[in-house]
Structures are given as C-alpha cells and as structure tokens.
Design a protein around this motif. Structure first.
Motif, PDB file in Angstrom:
ATOM      1  N   ASN A1502      18.043 -12.380 -13.307  1.00  0.00           N
ATOM      2  CA  ASN A1502      18.749 -10.999 -13.800  1.00  0.00           C
ATOM      3  C   ASN A1502      17.563 -10.303 -14.619  1.00  0.00           C
ATOM      4  OD1 ASN A1502      18.132 -12.732 -16.131  1.00  0.00           O
ATOM      5  ND2 ASN A1502      20.217 -13.454 -17.374  1.00  0.00           N
ATOM      6  N   SER A1503      18.621  -9.181 -15.610  1.00  0.00           N
ATOM      7  CA  SER A1503      17.556  -8.211 -16.331  1.00  0.00           C
ATOM      8  C   SER A1503      16.848  -8.610 -17.162  1.00  0.00           C
ATOM      9  CB  SER A1503      18.319  -7.030 -16.976  1.00  0.00           C
ATOM     10  OG  SER A1503      19.409  -7.669 -17.588  1.00  0.00           O
ATOM     11  N   ARG A1504      16.785 -10.557 -18.098  1.00  0.00           N
ATOM     12  CA  ARG A1504      16.107 -10.888 -18.579  1.00  0.00           C
ATOM     13  C   ARG A1504      14.920 -11.653 -18.159  1.00  0.00           C
ATOM     14  NH1 ARG A1504      21.698 -11.108 -20.120  1.00  0.00           N
ATOM     15  NH2 ARG A1504      21.688 -13.146 -19.226  1.00  0.00           N
ATOM     16  N   GLY A1505      14.656 -11.970 -16.998  1.00  0.00           N
ATOM     17  CA  GLY A1505      14.059 -12.400 -16.501  1.00  0.00           C
ATOM     18  C   GLY A1505      14.517 -14.315 -16.400  1.00  0.00           C
ATOM     19  N   GLU A1506      15.859 -14.038 -16.244  1.00  0.00           N
ATOM     20  CA  GLU A1506      16.797 -15.348 -16.559  1.00  0.00           C
ATOM     21  C   GLU A1506      16.424 -15.746 -14.802  1.00  0.00           C
ATOM     22  OE1 GLU A1506      18.328 -15.420 -20.307  1.00  0.00           O
ATOM     23  OE2 GLU A1506      19.185 -15.319 -18.910  1.00  0.00           O
ATOM     24  N   LYS A1507      16.494 -17.173 -13.704  1.00  0.00           N
ATOM     25  CA  LYS A1507      17.202 -16.952 -13.047  1.00  0.00           C
ATOM     26  C   LYS A1507      18.620 -17.766 -12.223  1.00  0.00           C
ATOM     27  CE  LYS A1507      13.052 -19.896 -12.253  1.00  0.00           C
ATOM     28  NZ  LYS A1507      12.505 -21.160 -12.488  1.00  0.00           N
ATOM     29  N   GLN A1508      19.269 -17.219 -11.804  1.00  0.00           N
ATOM     30  CA  GLN A1508      20.956 -17.148 -11.647  1.00  0.00           C
ATOM     31  C   GLN A1508      20.936 -18.223 -10.851  1.00  0.00           C
ATOM     32  OE1 GLN A1508      21.881 -12.993 -11.563  1.00  0.00           O
ATOM     33  NE2 GLN A1508      22.856 -14.187 -13.248  1.00  0.00           N
ATOM     34  N   ARG A1509      20.802 -19.954 -11.351  1.00  0.00           N
ATOM     35  CA  ARG A1509      21.069 -20.516  -9.805  1.00  0.00           C
ATOM     36  C   ARG A1509      22.424 -20.886  -9.160  1.00  0.00           C
ATOM     37  NH1 ARG A1509      18.689 -22.591 -14.295  1.00  0.00           N
ATOM     38  NH2 ARG A1509      16.316 -22.676 -14.164  1.00  0.00           N
ATOM     39  N   MET A1510      22.877 -20.247  -9.914  1.00  0.00           N
ATOM     40  CA  MET A1510      24.518 -20.669  -9.948  1.00  0.00           C
ATOM     41  C   MET A1510      24.962 -19.259  -8.184  1.00  0.00           C
ATOM     42  SD  MET A1510      25.507 -23.269 -10.790  1.00  0.00           S
ATOM     43  CE  MET A1510      23.832 -23.805 -10.922  1.00  0.00           C
ATOM     44  N   HIS A1511      24.397 -18.206  -8.482  1.00  0.00           N
ATOM     45  CA  HIS A1511      24.007 -17.197  -7.099  1.00  0.00           C
ATOM     46  C   HIS A1511      23.515 -18.296  -5.781  1.00  0.00           C
ATOM     47  CE1 HIS A1511      26.628 -14.063  -9.281  1.00  0.00           C
ATOM     48  NE2 HIS A1511      25.842 -13.374 -10.003  1.00  0.00           N
ATOM     49  N   LEU A1512      22.335 -18.473  -6.531  1.00  0.00           N
ATOM     50  CA  LEU A1512      21.303 -19.405  -5.233  1.00  0.00           C
ATOM     51  C   LEU A1512      22.461 -19.907  -4.983  1.00  0.00           C
ATOM     52  CD1 LEU A1512      18.821 -18.918  -4.332  1.00  0.00           C
ATOM     53  CD2 LEU A1512      18.194 -20.707  -5.914  1.00  0.00           C
ATOM     54  N   ARG A1513      22.940 -20.892  -5.715  1.00  0.00           N
ATOM     55  CA  ARG A1513      23.823 -22.041  -4.917  1.00  0.00           C
ATOM     56  C   ARG A1513      24.649 -21.248  -3.979  1.00  0.00           C
ATOM     57  NH1 ARG A1513      28.133 -25.940  -7.781  1.00  0.00           N
ATOM     58  NH2 ARG A1513      29.475 -24.057  -7.826  1.00  0.00           N
TER      59      ARG A1513
END
Length: 1530
Positions: A1502-1513
């Motif tokens: 996301n824009s804050r540089g945080e991984k979106q692991r659930m989207h990846l899942r």
C-alpha cells in the motif's frame, strides 16, 4: 534358477506386451528381463583401468566410486515396496512451473556430453516396435501385484536395452499418482464490507492502494495464469487451494511415530532429543578378538627394495616386457621393457637432481616433493617418472591433470601441493601441450596452486647422465616413498605418506597372498606397477578411452595374452555384460585370479554374480573371483585368495538393513525387502593384525555381531597425513581398547575408513565407508546404499548416466539426507516428478529414513572430478549456497523432521485475583503508561472547531504563509497564505451550496492529487457544514485496478457528491473508466478548477464538538477497507497534542513527504498548519519517483529542522541515492540541521531500514539520533510520536522464542534468537496506554506481550459503514477491562506490543515509559499453538539468498505459505525452495508448506509501504499470481 526365473517372467508378461501379427517376441522380452543384471549407469571411469585401487599398487589415487551396480534382489525389493505404495494411493501434489521454465530446463539447458563420459549407446532392440501408442493410452488394467512383478525387469535395465517390458512397467508404475482436485473451503473474505461481501461488491484489487507508492515496482501479472502448467498436462486454471487441500490430506496420512515429547516451559523451547528406540537391536555377541593374518614368509633372494628389484630385472633381463600400453583401437602402442624402464628412470633421476636450478642452488634435493601430472592413458610415462623419483630419492605426489583453472576440487589439490612445498611438476610432452595456456603461451597459475615449474620427462628433452653417475640404491627404510592424496567427505584434501619399507612389505604381502612366484613371467592384465616390478611381470594397460569404445577389450586381452591375473572394478564387469551379446571368440579359462579392486563396495556382489553367470560358459571359474578391500590410509586390508578347490563356496551374508542402521549384524532372508547382501573380501593380509572398533570416541573393541571401523596394525600401511600431526594421531596412531581397559596391542593401529565386521573363519565383510556414513536420529545409513535404492527405481528413463549424489546437511541439530541427480534431457516433467515421489517411497520403506530434499538438475551440470565422477563436496557446497539450479525439486520436511519442539498447550484461564496477586508477588508492574497532560496555553486553544481557527488566522495573520507545494524539480509550484486559504475555502463552500445543492452533514468525496487544491476543498467542506472524505485518485496507467477502490469508498461512505480537478473529471469519463465501472451510478462530480467568484453567503457554524468532522478511509495491511469517524473534538485534541509534542509554532517550518489521504499523513498535510500556524512544505511522494533526491534537497536548502516521511520514501532514498552521496555532497546537500526525521507508520519499526538510511546519510550531516518513528492505527491516528524534547528512542533485544509464547524476555545484543525492537516514539500528550490480554480483556504485566489499548481525546468515534456493520466492531472503540480499572473506556488498536520503563527521564524528570510495537493481531499467525509474526519469518527468508528481492508469508489451513520475489533468472527459482525451507526451520521451528516463487512486484504494497498479505493470499488462491514455480513441501 536363472532359466526358471526367465521362464516364469516371460509367462507373466506375455499377455500384456503387444506384438505384430500376433506373435510373441520372446527374444525381445527375455533380453529385457536379462537386462536386470545390468547397472543403470554409464559413469565415466574414475581411474585408469590399468590401475587398481591404491592398496594394491600403493601408488595411484584412490577415488570414491559412484557405483552403478545393483542386483536383481534389490531391484525386486524396490519394486515390491513401490507396488505396496500403489495400493495406498497417496496423492502427492505436483509442483506448478511456468511453461518457459519447463522448456528451458528440459532441452535448452542440455549440454552436449563431454568426451570423457560413458558410452553413448542409448537405443536398443524393441525401441521402435509398432503398436506402442495404442498400448500406452489404455487405462491401467493391471493391479499392483502385476506392477510389482513387471516393473522390476525394467528397473535395472540399461537404456541400451529397454524394450516393451520396461515401457509396460513404466506406464503401470505411473498410474497410481493421480491428481484429484479436491474441493476446499473458501478462504474468509477480508476485503468486503457487506454481509455477503464475497459476491455482492467488486473487490479492491491488491494493487489498488499502491499505484502512487514511491517504490517503483513492476506492474503485477495477475491474470496471466494461462502461461502456467503443472507438468501433468493440466493447465493451472484449476484452483491452487485444491492442491493445498491435497497436500493437507497427504500430510494427514499416518507416518512413523514421533519422538517422545518433552514438557516445554514457556521460556525454553527444547528440541526433542532422540530417545532410545524400544525396538532398537543391540549387539549380543562376545567381544571380538583381533584377527591376525598369516606370518609373512621370508624369502632369501627377495630384493631389499623396489629400486633394487628394478635394477636387477633391468640388467639381468633388459628385453623382458614390463608394460604394454594400448591405443584406442586396442593395438599395442608401446612396449616398455625392463631395460628401457631402468635406463629412462636413471636418466630422469639425474636430470631431476642436477638439471633443475644451478649447481650451487639445485631446485630439487633428495627428500623434496614433486608433483606427477600424467593423464591416465599414458601409463608408460607415469611409470618412468615414478621410478625416476624413487631413484632420485625425491617424493612423488601424483595428481590428476587439471583441465581448466576452475576444476572441481582443484583448489584443495593446490593447497596440498602448497603445504607439501611442491615447486616442480613432472609431466609428459602431450599433457604439457594440452594444459590451458595464457595469451603469452605460459601455463597459468591454477586457482589455489603454488607457482610450479613444469618439467617434461620425455627422453628427448633430457640430458644424458655421465658414465660414472649411478643412483644410490639403498635398502628400504623409513623415508617417505610417495604421497597419495585423498579427498575427504568435506572436500578437503589430505596427503597420505607411505614409507619405502611399507611399500616393500606391501608388495611382499601381496606376492604371498596371490601366490606369485619370483621370477616367473606371468602375463598379467592390469596388475599394479610395483607388484609387477617386484615379480618381473608383464602388465597390459587397457586405457579408459579404449574401454569407452569397446567395453569388452579387457576380456579380449585376457584371451589374447592368456593372462593369469586381471585387476578390474565392478563397473568394468558390468560394462562387459552390457556389451557382451554373443561374443564367440573369447575364453577366460587362463585366469587364475580376477581381482575385484572395489570389493569393499557392498554392492559389488551383484556384478560378480552376474558376470560369473554369463561368462561361466566362457571358461570363467567361480573360485577365480577375488574381491579385496583397501583404503588410502591402510593400503590393502584384506584379499580373497585364489583357491584350486571349487567346492568351497565364498562367504556371503544377507543382512537386515534395519539392524545395520543400528550397527548390528542380523542375518535375514532374501525374501525380505530391506536386506543387504554382502560378500567377503577374503582374509587379513599376511603380517597384519585387524580389529573392529567403534567409529566414534574412544576406540573400544566391537562385539562379534557389531559393525565398526576396521583398524590395521601392519608395517605395510600409510604413516601420516602430511603436515597434519593432530589428524595423524587420530588416524594412524590408534590404540584399540578392550572392555576390560587393556590395550589390544602395544603397537599402533591405523583406521581404514572402512565399516564392517569379521565373520566366521576370519573372513572380512565390508558394509560401507566412513565417508559415506550419514547418521540420522541416531541411526546410521550409508550413502552408497541409498544411491543403489534410488537407481533401482527405473533409472534409465530419468537419470542421466546414473549420476546421483547423496549427502547430508545439518538442519535443526540433526543430519538430513539430500539426493541430487542429473536428469536426462528428454524426460518429461510428469515422469520426473513421478520418479521422484517413488524414490522417496522406496527409500522410506527400505531404509526407514525420510529424504529432506530430492533435486534433479539438467544433464552435465554437477561438478565432476578430473576423472569424471561427481565431486560430492562441491555439489553439497552448491546446494548450501543455492547454486545448483535444479529443474525439479521435492522437499519432504514434514516426513523427516520429527524433532520439532512440542506444540504449545494453551493454559486454562487465570482469574483476576490471581493475576493481581501474581503481579504484586513477583514485583511486576501492570503495563500502563501515559503522555503528559494537554493544557490550554495558546490563543487558538479557545476555539473548539478548526474552521474557526482558520477564520481567526485569516484576520490576525492574513499574509502568513501556511503551505508551500514543491514541484518535482524542487521549485515552489504554489503556496497559500492564511487569507488565500480562507477565501478559496469560501468559494468551494459556495460551489457546494449552489451547484451541488447539498445539505448540512452530507458526505463529500475529495478525489485530488496531493496538493493545495485538496486542502482548500477540505476547508470548503467544513465551511459548508459537509463531511469530507479524502480519496486517492485513480492511476491513469492503471485505471482498471485502481478505479474500483475509488468507487467502493464513494459508495461505502455514501457520498452525496464528488469534488475533483478538471483532469481527473476527464479521466473518470474516459472509455477505460466507463469500461471498468458503471459511471451512471456515480453521484454528481464537481470540478473545482472553475470556482464561483462570489463567496458563500454565510459560513456554517458548528455547535456540537462531538459531531463528525471528517471520515478517515484506508485499507489496512490485512486488506480491510474501513472508514473511521473523526469528531471535531478529536481534531482539536489531536492537533493540540501534535503541537505540544513537536513544539510547533508559526515561526517553524516542517517538510512533509507523505500521502495526504488518511491517518497521520492527512493530519500533518491538512490540519496541523492551520491549528499551529507553522509553515508546511509539501512534497508529494509520487514526485520522488522521477527525482529521488527531491525530499532531502528540499530539507537541506530550506534549512528545515523537522520532517516527516513514510517507509516507502525512506526506502526509495536508500536504494535510489545509495551510490550518489558524493554527488549530493558536491551539490551542497547538508542534513546537519535536521532535529527530527519521523517515519509515519502503522507497523513495527523497520530497524534495518532506518539504520541503513542513517548510516548512508551520516556523511551528509544526518545525526542517527534524529531518525525515529511514529505509530498510529485505525482507532487512533497517532499514539506515539518522537518529540523534540523527549529522550532518544531506545532499542531492546527480546528473546524471539519467548515472544511466540506472548512473553517478553530481554536478552543481550547478539544473543541467539534475539530480536531487536525499536521504540515506536514517545507517547503523545493526553494519551493513556494499557497492555491487555486480547482474549480475556484483562490487564497484563510488563513481562507479557498483549494488545495495545488506548484512551485519548483524539480516539476515533467508531467505524463508518452504510450497511449497519459497525456493531460488529463496536468494542474496538468502547472496550472496558474485565477487571482492575473497569470504568475507563479504551479503544483496541489491534496491535500487539509491550511497555518497558527505561532508565531515561523525560522533560518532567519522570522515568520514561517506552512502547514497543511487535505486530498486527490480525496478521499474527497461530501455528503449533504459538504466535508468529510474519515480519520475523520474512526477515529470515530475505537473508537466505541474494536473489530474494521481497518476501511475504501467510497461513492457509495450518500450512505456512511463503511467497518470494526473484531478482535474477528463472533458473534460480528452484534454488530458493530448499534454502527458504531450511531457514524457516532453523530459525523458527516451522515447516513451510508451500513455497511460491514470483516475479518482482507481485507482492501488493500500500501507499505506506506496508505489505498487503491477505490480498496476496487471495490472489494466490484464485491463481492470479502467475508464479514462476510453486513447490508443495511434503
């Protein structure tokens, strides 16, 4: 009998093999059946054929043989085991591989075979028979019983003869591994917002939050799944989760019982220790006695040394032939007579001593070491050079010819030469010309080698010695005769020194054992050079190049020369079997002794049996076959004597494989599957004493039924490892001890490195080698046995020339078996995978041990020794470094890792009283902390609403600049004073009321790029009494994935209208946008570029401070879209709190490089300047993509003291400016004025990134203390923020193992399992924090990890949803403790952390309480009863290999899924699978279920540089990732 066996086999197969015209091709089938006697490999020969194992010739180099011999009993056993597995129908999920990778690894990666490899006969009779296609497509009609009886015939066939029977078995064997696509339960939806969120609304794409992110990442390739296939022909449109379900079902299958579990304390995770197996077999025999060989006979006229023998025969019988070398056609190339050998050796000895260097300073003196570098097809030159060295009294060190500067193992050879002080290398003319040369024609210095003078030994290059010069011939003494090198298991090279007396004694012992008579001219094939000179024999040397062309050549030479003795290795007999056909004109009746030089190889019995079976009709007698055992250290240990009486059968034993794994000898029957048949290697050498001792620790004598290491006490052994006194003492100076404590002998024994036992009648049996020993969970396995089992599983179709390497790696305090094989270029993905899964089953059933990793690499890619065998230690090193580049990998950690810590059992709930008492008793304080009080100090504190503050500032300081926006070049693109902002806000309010016709309290979506317009629109909404919602605009290059998120926020927030710029208006009406979302459902869109001239008639005056000021919408790291309601009261308290913490006043300037759409970024961008009056310098993060130095240059040029950024901005600067610091310094970049550089985030501080940033810009004046972090979340946008006057941020090191149990235990820096955590900033004024148990809602002590709860005036009021779902999360904002202070209302942050009171003091003089954030509760993974945080596992994974760019982990049905982004070629993808699995096992005690290797940019951020692991899942489970490779660990 063989005949009956063949008859029965043909009868069974007849019905299933198609035959043209209805006739059954018996000959073809019988030929296939007979092939079971053949070894499945065509390895390059590892030593010159004419040279026997070192023990026999005491001179050439022993090589470990990757043997290619297996016998039908073993083959039958393997097939029977596999047939048993067919019945159980275990479905193993097949890895998914991108098609480009499949193509590359199959044919493109194939390199043409090197010239020194085995013969290329890869086709045979029956390969092109008609009717096969029809037959192969028939469904499997035969049951497992037929499979067991048919596939064994093909299992050991050479590809030279695999006919229909082989194909039948192959086809049947592959029917049992089906791939059912099982249904799976749908994963919980995390992106929706309605009651049936999985279907009713469009989902935000994983990319939706990242298109303006500042890290330039490739666009994702979701949706390209059609480019993937599984290799079984099934395109991967089927769900990935079906495979995972298949894997879960497979793992539920019963396996070997786990080891006994320990009780595990919360703080100490003990790995389960191997407990004694109750079924373990123990030795029961009496203690063995040392076995003495016959006395060494004394013969009066034996020469006193080998040189004397050479002188005797060279002068008495100069014309007698000594050595005949053959060319590649089999014709004699050169006959070396004893006279020639003597004269040439003398000539060379003179030249070595007198023609190297000067008279005053000769290069070589007696006793110096010289290297002998000769190819194995030039035995004449080698023999002359060796005897020349003996006569000159220098010490020869024979080594192989280096072919390239980077030969496998060459560096270690060079180390040996250097340690031996070698400066001269003797070589032949042809070899010298073939060595690699530099551009100037000089031989380059090989890697790791000392500088050498190359000296050619041909007579034409040598000076004639004077007539009066003769070499000094002494009696054999204790001087070193030669040094033979030995490669150890770990790849290191040792030099074994052999004395002259040992050389002579060894030759005498061999002469006595083999019954040679002195002076008799035996025409001997391939017997050792020293032995031949001792007894004046004639050696015929059959070169390897001839063996490649004609494997029968050695048999033809035996017949032609009527040779009495032949010295061969198992594979030579095997090759003769392969090529034998119907050879009429040969007879082996002259042979009195067929010496099997590698008789210590336990599988050589199969070669001997098969060879005897075929060549008995050619005159070969069974009593002639004489296996022997030898090692570099002990030379020849035992040899079977040739006997005249054929009635005495040779000794053999059928041993239980399970017994052998416990080092116990247990006789079994051949009907059993897991047995090893061994033959004796004869009796002890004359004059030697042999005993068997325990391999480890004190050399205690073994019992009679116990396997141990053979030790020899004899003059005829090696003396030391050159230059290594410690290792010499442990190997060459061993004193075996009896159980009573007494020594077996006063003389030292030598460890042979051979494992075995002494059977009845003093017969020696060898069961393996110490170098091949693998100890797994206390049980011993031999690498050679495992290779044989793997080769028995139909190798011809898959394994290229039988090249298999087996070694062990240490994982989690135990040895794990790794099998690596070269795959034939024509084998398919499916075939290879089926073969791999069958090998695993066979090894598990026969040896009772699991394989950790099984890899197939393209043909001709494994490192090889100069003579063609696999270089084991270099192969292992490549595996450990991730450099093997396999084309197929199968990991089985679930099967073989049984010593994981015990899963954590949750304790019963503890009541409040016991918790309170417990805290008091142990002196632990309840984890609570608070910031300082919010006092009203300034003029603007009198206003309750931000709109009033702006009006006040526009009147009191109208010309004061509040905002300055910078362009990508660093120039000021626009600015706003207090009055300008007020007037623009008035015109926006007028627009809303006139054109929009909006009511008080209506929601307005503000879709603006980061800039001044957004701020004006926000205050215009406040002036009109509307509620603004800031929304990130869609990305012009990525409308299809970013516009749905905009639409979703507009819908969920129930916006009455959308305000934006003219450019974005146009974008929303574009064709692409209309194709993505239905434009007709949008609320009215207002363009604010054309504002009305007149101001609003009357500004809205809010009266309720608790009314809604704005909605803060964002997507969390777990993919949850949530809108938080922020009241006017909260806005005022928030701005006051930030103002106090950061000491913000109208005279200050603050640089902000953040996205202004949510959280603290929005507050700093839009609200704080109006409240505090300071000037905000706005730098849109998107501009840094084109100019990474923009932010830092602005901070430097404008002399800013305080700046705020995000992790993505910091990462972009660290990566983009890493090599430009000098250039920036030259441009005048100076960061020495920066007092606070704060990273705004909703996660655990990324210490590695902040440290890298600080270190990189330290030279530009940035003080490391100035870099700190802030922490906020959904319920409270800023809880901690490092102020200007507070103490420096602290760092603690916690025990990661305790953290998994929700305990906090501080450890020293650098401790094992330590995890560094940085304080998340100082607690803001007006904020109270408590750490609570997320399940029981009770307060926790400061030694516990718990959920961070916050009480503050600027907490959010609740989630906003237009669908009535806010009740579900109501306790997020209004929670109360279950005991203790139950009256205070807390907001639950959803983050786990802990509080620690530090030794530092704050401005008020009180001790400072530091908050440490560990991770999000939603993302924490409950595995094995313990709590794991994804970031910890990801950090371990990224460290494993330089090609891993980024990593993300998530759980699925109790399996851990690891996704890694590969930076590099796709060929490296499979290297990552074993490395990732091992790293997670070692550091976190977790078994990875699935490893997914993808391209860069696939992990959504996301824009804050945080991984979106659930989207990846979700993307993974819906098969949208287009991975390069997906591995399912078994």
């Amino acid at each position: 009998t063989q005949k009956g066996y063949e008859k029965k086999r043909s009868k069974l197969i007849r019905a299933y093999v198609p035959h043209p015209g209805g006739t059954f091709n018996t000959q073809s089938v019988l030929y296939s059946i007979f092939n079971m006697l053949k070894a499945p490999s065509k390895l390059r020969m590892l030593g010159d054929f004419c040279i026997s194992v070192c023990g026999l010739d005491c001179i050439f180099l022993t090589r470990s043989i990757v043997f290619c011999v297996l016998f039908y009993v073993h083959s039958e056993a393997v097939q029977a085991v596999l047939a048993r597995h067919v019945e159980s129908k275990v479905a193993v999920p097949m890895p998914s591989k991108r098609r480009s990778l499949v193509v590359q690894t199959s044919m493109d990666a194939y390199t043409p075979p090197d010239s020194s490899s085995g013969s290329e006969e890869e086709a045979g009779p029956g390969d092109d028979m008609p009717g096969m296609e029809h037959w192969m497509t028939r469904p499997a009609l035969l049951g497992p019983a037929h499979l067991g009886s048919t596939s064994s015939s093909s299992s050991s066939t050479q590809s030279g003869g695999s006919g229909n029977a082989g194909r039948l078995a192959d086809s049947l064997a592959h029917t049992h591994l089906s791939h059912p696509h099982l249904k799976h339960s749908t994963p919980p939806d995390v992106t929706g917002y309605s009651s049936d969120s999985s279907h009713s609304h469009s989902h935000p794409h994983p990319n939706s939050e990242r298109h303006i992110g500042t890290i330039a990442r490739n666009t994702q390739k979701y949706g390209n799944a059609e480019r993937m296939e599984t290799g079984d022909g099934v395109p991967v449109s089927s769900r990935v989760s079906a495979k995972i379900q298949q894997l879960v079902n497979t793992l539920k299958m019963p396996r070997r019982p786990p080891l006994r579990e320990f009780f595990v304390d919360d703080f100490e995770e003990l790995l389960e220790v191997q407990q004694p197996d109750p079924k373990q077999r123990r030795p029961e025999g009496a203690e063995m006695l040392a076995v003495r060989g016959e006395a060494l006979g004394v013969v009066t006229n034996w020469p006193p040394s080998l040189e004397a023998a050479l002188q005797r025969w060279g002068t008495i019988s100069p014309k007698a032939p000594c050595l005949t070398s053959l060319d590649t056609t089999g014709k004699p190339l050169y006959v070396l007579t004893y006279g020639k050998l003597w004269s040439r050796s003398v000539k060379l000895a003179f030249n070595i001593l007198h023609k190297l260097g000067s008279k005053q300073e000769p290069m070589v003196r007696p006793g110096d070491r010289v290297a002998l570098v000769f190819p194995n097809n030039d035995p004449v030159a080698f023999m002359v050079a060796f005897y020349g060295c003996l006569l000159a009294e220098v010490v020869p060190v024979p080594i192989e010819v280096p072919l390239t500067r980077k030969d496998a193992g060459s560096q270690q050879i060079g180390f040996l030469l250097g340690s031996c002080g070698v400066t001269v290398a003797l070589t032949s003319d042809a070899c010298h010309k073939g060595l690699p040369k530099s551009a100037t024609g000089e031989i380059p210095q090989f890697r790791g080698w000392p500088k050498l003078l190359w000296f050619v030994t041909e007579s034409k290059h040598l000076s004639k010695p004077p007539r009066d010069w003769f070499p000094h011939i002494k009696d054999a003494n204790s001087d070193t005769a030669y040094i033979e090198y030995k490669t150890c298991k770990d790849g290191s090279v040792l030099g074994v020194t052999v004395m002259r007396i040992a050389l002579l004694t060894h030759c005498q012992a061999l002469t006595q054992s083999c019954g040679y008579t002195e002076g008799t001219r035996l025409k001997v094939l391939c017997i050792s050079y020293l032995q031949s000179v001792m007894n004046m024999m004639h050696v015929i040397s059959v070169p390897y190049s001839l063996m490649k062309v004609n494997p029968l050549s050695w048999i033809q030479k035996v017949y032609h020369f009527k040779a009495k003795v032949a010295c061969v290795k198992s594979r030579d007999m095997h090759w003769a079997l392969v090529a034998h056909r119907e050879q009429k004109d040969i007879s082996l009746s002259s042979l009195r002794m067929l010496l099997v030089a590698d008789g210590s190889n336990p599988w050589s019995i199969s070669s001997c049996d098969a060879f005897l079976n075929v060549f008995q009709s050619k005159g070969l007698r069974s009593e002639v076959i004489c296996p022997c055992a030898s090692s570099p250290e002990a030379l020849t240990v035992a040899i079977r004597r040739p006997v005249e009486d054929s009635s005495q059968p040779p000794g053999r034993g059928v041993l239980s494989m399970q017994g052998l794994s416990y080092s116990v000898v247990r006789v079994d029957t051949e009907e059993r599957l897991s047995v090893l048949t061994v033959q004796d290697v004869g009796t002890v050498m004359p004059g030697a004493l042999v005993c068997v001792v325990k391999p480890d620790g004190v050399p205690l004598l073994c019992k009679t039924d116990e396997i141990g290491e053979l030790c020899v006490c004899s003059v005829a052994t090696g003396t030391s490892y050159y230059g290594l006194t410690g290792m010499t003492k442990n190997t060459f100076e061993v004193f075996p001890v009896a159980s009573g404590g007494g020594l077996v002998s006063e003389y030292a024994f030598v460890r042979t490195g051979l494992l075995g036992f002494v059977g009845p009648g003093g017969l020696v049996f060898i069961s393996g080698k110490m170098d091949g020993l693998i100890v797994v969970s206390g049980r011993r396995h031999n690498a050679d046995d495992i290779i044989a089992t793997a080769l028995a599983v139909e190798p011809m179709k898959f394994i290229y020339r039988g090249r298999i390497a087996v070694f062990s790696v240490t994982v989690l305090h135990d040895e794990r078996i790794v099998v690596v094989a070269e795959q034939r270029p024509d084998s398919t993905e499916e075939d290879s995978f089926q073969w791999m899964s069958r090998v695993l089953q066979a090894i598990d059933s026969i040896h009772g041990v699991g394989v950790f990793c099984l890899g197939l690499v393209p043909a001709n890619t494994l490192p090889k020794t100069p003579l063609g065998g696999l270089h084991l230690s270099e192969t292992k090193q490549l595996y450990l470094e991730g450099g093997l580049h396999p084309c197929n990998v199968l990991m089985c950690p679930h099967t073989c890792v049984t010593n994981l810590p015990k899963p954590r059992q949750k304790q019963p709930e503890i009541g409040p009283a016991s918790v309170m008492v417990g805290n008091l008793v142990s002196g632990k304080r309840i984890a609570m902390a608070s910031g300082r009080d919010l006092g009203q100090t300034d003029d603007n504190d009198q206003f309750l609403f931000l709109s009033e503050v702006l009006q006040w500032r526009s009147q009191t300081t109208p010309e004061h600049i509040l905002y300055t926006l910078l362009s990508s070049r660093g120039a000021v693109s626009s600015s706003l004073t207090c009055l300008q902002l007020h007037k623009r806000a008035e015109r926006v309010a007028a627009l809303l009321l006139e054109r929009g016709g909006l009511q008080e309290g209506d929601h307005i979506a503000l879709v603006y790029p980061p800039g001044i317009d957004l701020i004006a629109a926000f205050y215009g909404c406040l002036y009109a009494g509307c509620v603004p919602i800031t929304v990130r605009p869609p990305h012009p290059q990525n409308i299809s994935t970013t516009l749905p998120t905009v639409k979703m926020i507009v819908e969920v927030s129930r916006s009455a209208c959308v305000m934006t710029t003219a450019v974005i208006c146009k974008l929303l009406r574009s064709k692409e946008a209309v194709a993505t979302v239905d434009i007709r459902n949008w609320p009215p869109v207002l363009d604010t570029d054309d504002l009305p001239k007149k101001k609003s008639p009357a500004l809205f005056k809010p009266c309720n401070p608790d009314a809604l000021a704005y909605l803060d919408f964002s997507v969390s790291t777990t993919g949850m879209l949530a809108g938080v309601q922020i009241s006017h009261n909260a806005v005022g308290a928030f701005c006051r709190s930030v103002k106090l913490q950061c000491e913000l006043y109208p005279s200050r300037e603050v640089a902000i490089c953040l996205d202004p759409y949510c959280g603290l970024g929005f507050v700093l961008w839009c609200l704080c300047s109006v409240y505090s009056g300071h000037q905000s310098i706005l730098i849109p993060p998107v501009e840094l993509e084109s100019n990474p130095a923009l932010w830092l240059l602005a901070v430097s040029q404008l002399r800013v003291r305080d700046t705020f950024c995000s992790y993505s901005v910091m990462e972009l600067c660290t990566k983009g400016l890493g090599l430009q610091t000098e250039a920036l310094k030259a441009r005048g970049l100076d960061l020495s004025r920066v007092r606070a550089c704060v990273v705004v985030a909703e996660e655990r501080p990324r210490m590695s990134l902040t440290h890298s940033f600080s270190k990189l810009f330290k030279d530009l004046g940035l003080h490391p203390r100035s870099v700190s972090t802030a922490f906020g979340c959904r319920v409270n946008l800023a809880i901690c923020l490092q102020g200007t006057s507070g103490p420096d941020p602290t760092t603690v090191y916690v025990d990661m193992r305790a953290l998994r149990h929700d305990r906090v235990r501080l450890v020293e820096r650098g401790s094992p399992h330590s995890l560094p955590l940085m304080e998340s900033g100082k607690i803001l004024p007006g904020v109270r924090i408590i750490i609570a148990n997320p399940e029981t809602k009770g307060p926790l002590g400061d030694s516990h990890l718990g959920e961070i709860w916050v009480h503050s005036a600027h907490n959010g009021s609740g989630y906003y949803s237009g669908y009535g779902e806010e009740v579900l999360q109501s306790d997020h904002f209004t929670s109360r403790l279950s005991f203790g202070d139950t009256s205070t209302v807390w907001a639950r942050t959803g983050y786990l952390g802990f509080l620690r009171r530090t030794e530092l003091t704050d401005a008020s003089g009180e001790r400072h309480d530091a908050l440490y954030v560990v991770g999000a509760l939603e993302e924490a993974m409950e595995l094995r009863g313990m709590r794991y945080h994804p970031i910890d596992i990801e950090t371990s994974v990224i460290r494993t290999h330089q090609s891993i760019m980024e990593c993300a982990v998530f759980p699925w049905t109790n399996l851990l899924v690891v996704v890694v982004e590969l930076e590099g070629s796709e060929q490296e993808a499979l290297d990552l699978v074993p490395m990732v699995t091992k790293a997670v096992l070692e550091e976190h005690y977790l078994i990875v279920g699935v490893v997914v290797v993808t391209d860069i940019g696939v992990i959504p951020i996301n824009s804050r540089g945080e991984k979106q692991r659930m989207h990846l899942r979700d993307g993974f489970l819906q098969d949208q990732l287009d991975p390069i490779y997906v591995a399912y660990n078994m």
